[in-house]
Design a protein around this motif. Structure first.
Motif, short mmCIF file in Angstrom:
data_model
loop_
_atom_site.label_atom_id
_atom_site.label_comp_id
_atom_site.label_asym_id
_atom_site.label_seq_id
_atom_site.Cartn_x
_atom_site.Cartn_y
_atom_site.Cartn_z
N LYS A 126 -9.62 -33.47 13.34
CA LYS A 126 -9.48 -32.35 14.28
C LYS A 126 -10.38 -31.19 13.85
CE LYS A 126 -6.02 -29.29 16.33
NZ LYS A 126 -4.57 -28.92 16.34
N ALA A 127 -10.44 -30.95 12.54
CA ALA A 127 -11.30 -29.87 12.06
C ALA A 127 -12.76 -30.16 12.34
CB ALA A 127 -11.07 -29.67 10.55
N MET A 128 -13.20 -31.41 12.18
CA MET A 128 -14.59 -31.77 12.46
C MET A 128 -14.90 -31.57 13.95
SD MET A 128 -14.78 -35.18 10.05
CE MET A 128 -16.41 -35.68 10.60
N ALA A 129 -13.96 -31.95 14.81
CA ALA A 129 -14.18 -31.77 16.25
C ALA A 129 -14.24 -30.28 16.61
CB ALA A 129 -13.07 -32.47 17.03
N LEU A 130 -13.40 -29.46 15.97
CA LEU A 130 -13.43 -28.02 16.24
C LEU A 130 -14.74 -27.41 15.80
CD1 LEU A 130 -9.80 -26.96 15.22
CD2 LEU A 130 -10.74 -27.09 17.52
N CYS A 131 -15.28 -27.87 14.65
CA CYS A 131 -16.57 -27.34 14.19
C CYS A 131 -17.68 -27.66 15.19
CB CYS A 131 -16.91 -27.94 12.83
SG CYS A 131 -15.89 -27.30 11.48
N ALA A 180 -19.85 -24.98 17.53
CA ALA A 180 -21.31 -24.93 17.55
C ALA A 180 -21.85 -25.03 18.96
CB ALA A 180 -21.87 -26.06 16.68
N ARG A 181 -21.22 -25.88 19.79
CA ARG A 181 -21.71 -26.03 21.18
C ARG A 181 -21.49 -24.76 21.99
NH1 ARG A 181 -19.94 -31.53 20.46
NH2 ARG A 181 -17.81 -30.95 21.01
N GLN A 182 -20.53 -23.94 21.60
CA GLN A 182 -20.26 -22.71 22.33
C GLN A 182 -21.16 -21.55 21.90
OE1 GLN A 182 -16.11 -21.90 21.79
NE2 GLN A 182 -15.42 -23.62 23.09
N TRP A 225 -14.19 -19.85 12.58
CA TRP A 225 -13.06 -19.07 12.07
C TRP A 225 -12.00 -18.87 13.17
CZ3 TRP A 225 -11.50 -16.74 7.53
CH2 TRP A 225 -10.56 -15.74 7.61
N ASP A 226 -12.44 -18.48 14.37
CA ASP A 226 -11.50 -18.27 15.47
C ASP A 226 -10.79 -19.57 15.85
OD1 ASP A 226 -12.26 -15.61 15.53
OD2 ASP A 226 -13.76 -15.91 17.11
N ALA A 227 -11.56 -20.67 15.91
CA ALA A 227 -10.96 -21.96 16.30
C ALA A 227 -9.94 -22.44 15.26
CB ALA A 227 -12.07 -23.00 16.48
N PHE A 228 -10.25 -22.30 13.98
CA PHE A 228 -9.32 -22.72 12.93
C PHE A 228 -8.03 -21.90 12.97
CE2 PHE A 228 -12.32 -24.90 9.63
CZ PHE A 228 -12.62 -25.85 10.59
N HIS A 229 -8.13 -20.61 13.22
CA HIS A 229 -6.93 -19.78 13.28
C HIS A 229 -6.08 -20.13 14.50
CE1 HIS A 229 -7.00 -16.72 10.07
NE2 HIS A 229 -8.30 -16.99 10.02
N ILE A 240 -5.68 -24.57 11.32
CA ILE A 240 -6.44 -25.25 10.26
C ILE A 240 -6.62 -24.26 9.12
CG2 ILE A 240 -8.56 -26.45 9.64
CD1 ILE A 240 -6.87 -27.98 11.64
N GLU A 241 -6.16 -24.63 7.94
CA GLU A 241 -6.22 -23.73 6.80
C GLU A 241 -7.56 -23.84 6.08
OE1 GLU A 241 -3.86 -22.77 2.59
OE2 GLU A 241 -3.17 -24.38 3.94
N ILE A 242 -8.14 -22.68 5.78
CA ILE A 242 -9.35 -22.62 4.97
C ILE A 242 -8.91 -22.24 3.56
CG2 ILE A 242 -11.59 -21.50 4.63
CD1 ILE A 242 -11.65 -20.93 7.62
N PRO A 243 -8.99 -23.16 2.60
CA PRO A 243 -8.39 -22.91 1.28
C PRO A 243 -9.27 -22.01 0.42
CG PRO A 243 -9.47 -25.03 1.27
CD PRO A 243 -9.61 -24.49 2.68
#
Length: 444
Positions: free
Chosen positions: A343-348, A352-354, A403-407, A411-414
């Motif tokens: 899911k995190a890879m798809a969000l990244c 990028a596409r946006q 950053w916006d998509a993970f929040h 999705i946690e950024i450790p």
């Protein structure tokens, strides 16, 4: 009373002498005819000059060939026509052996005025304009007073002899003026050639820069040699100077000569050209210009670096737009071990596409590259086709979207973490072995 009578008599005599001189040399029939000729020439020049201005003063004139030159010269149409008519009148009077003193004065003054106005149009440096003004007024005054010939002969007598070569003050002044005029002409011609070369779309930017620099060097060299030759200087003596320059290059000017040759090589092989985005060592920026000794590189923060041309030949250079302006930008992204990797890879990739400057073909791609100590390491690769507009700014835009998509998706950024285990040793034992684990503490 007697002294008063004497002073009155002297004043009357002076006035009588002045009136006699005025009637004999100024208010004469010949001067009246010359004044009428000058007035008629002025009226004709004024009428036809205004017609010429109205005829050529059009909005599209600057876009035509030599249009800017015509725009600059057009205000001088009336005085130029007046000078032309006065010169014809003067030549006719001289040929017919008529009196022409007044015509000579007017021609000289008109010529000086036109020279000064022309110099102010083509020279931006006030020092050159002042020098031209002084020279023009001096020559005009000497010519009006009929002292130009004696002054020239006097300057020619003031000379020094070096072997077979005799250099006079007249030769020096003539040579200086000739070289200055030729250099000015070479500079004007080089500007015209540069505009033609820059406007030729079939030439690459590097070839344009090469042709512009070669044309300037050639024109300046020819102007200096022709100027020196025109005053009678023997140019064979320059072979000794050329040999001395060669020795100087061999010993003391190695770096300068190396940078010069390196600049020519860069222009010929087209490896670097104005507008390219390059990285030299730790310096990144846009190529602003290619000089004879250095290359101007403008960094994203506005700093301008002058990179010696030799460094661009001998060092490794990253050219982001050498053969293709489409380049890949890679960005590392870390996620927690508890997060959904797919899911995190798809969000990244979606983030990028946006982003505005990211192209869709090739598409953005996110890969899992490593299992780190504190995070699962991902790498997002995106493609842009305008590196000249900056790379860090597009990275910032993509990471902000991530950053916006993970929040939004949780999705946690450790951040780096370490588990510390504390062991207590039994009483009376001195070794490190054994013991009982009391517990552990997670130090974040």
């Amino acid at each position: 009373m007697k002294s008063l009578w004497l002073s009155t008599t002297i004043s009357e005599k002076k006035l009588e002498l002045f009136n006699d001189w005025l009637l004999r040399y100024v208010l004469t029939y010949d001067n009246l005819v010359q004044a009428l000729i000058i007035t008629c020439a002025l009226l004709i020049a004024f009428l036809f000059g205004n017609r010429i201005k109205r005829r050529f003063s059009t909005p599209e004139l600057p876009q035509k060939r030599f249009g800017q030159l015509l725009v600059a010269v057009l205000p001088l149409a009336t005085p130029l026509l007046w000078l032309f008519l006065q010169i014809i009148s003067l030549l006719v009077a001289m040929e017919a052996e008529w009196p022409h003193d007044l015509l000579t004065i007017v021609v000289n003054l008109l010529a000086v005025w036109i020279v000064i106005k022309t110099a102010s149009l083509f020279f931006n440096n006030t020092a050159w304009i002042r020098l031209i003004t002084v020279i023009a007024w001096t020559l005009a005054a000497l010519n009006i007073l009929d002292l130009l010939g004696p002054a020239v002969r006097l300057l020619d007598r003031l000379s020094l002899k070096f072997g077979k070569l005799q250099i006079s003050l007249l030769t020096v002044l003539t040579g200086f003026l000739t070289v200055v005029l030729l250099l000015w002409g070479a500079r004007l011609l080089s500007h015209l050639l540069e505009k033609r070369i820059r406007g030729n779309a079939s030439l690459s930017p590097s070839i344009q820069v090469l042709f512009v620099k070669l044309s300037k060097i050639t024109l300046i060299t020819v102007a200096i040699l022709v100027g020196l030759r025109s005053v009678g200087l023997d140019l064979t003596g320059f072979t000794i100077f050329t040999g001395a320059v060669g020795v100087g290059i061999g010993f003391g000017l190695q770096k300068i000569f190396s940078n010069l040759i390196s600049g020519i090589i860069l222009l010929l092989d087209k490896s670097i050209k104005p507008g390219d985005v390059i990285t030299v060592g730790e310096t990144y920026g846009w190529v602003n210009s290619l000089g004879a000794r250095y290359t101007s590189l403008i960094a994203p923060d506005g700093k301008e670096f002058l990179i010696p041309n030799e460094d661009l030949i001998t060092q490794q250079v990253e050219n982001w737009s050498f053969s293709n302006s489409t380049v890949c930008v890679k960005m590392p992204v870390g996620i927690a071990y508890s997060a959904d990797v797919r899911k995190a890879m798809a969000l990244c990739e979606e983030a990028a596409r946006q982003t505005e400057r990211i192209i869709q073909e090739p598409p953005p791609q996110c890969l899992l590259v490593a299992f780190g100590e504190s995070s699962v390491d991902l790498e997002l690769g995106v493609w842009i086709n305008d590196p000249i507009n900056g790379v860090k700014n597009v990275k910032s835009a993509v990471l902000l979207n991530i950053w916006d998509a993970f929040h939004e998706q949780g999705i946690e950024i450790p951040y780096p973490q370490r588990d510390v285990h504390i062991r207590t040793m039994p009483p009376g034992t001195g070794g490190m072995a054994g013991g009982q684990e009391e517990g552990h503490r997670q130090d974040r």
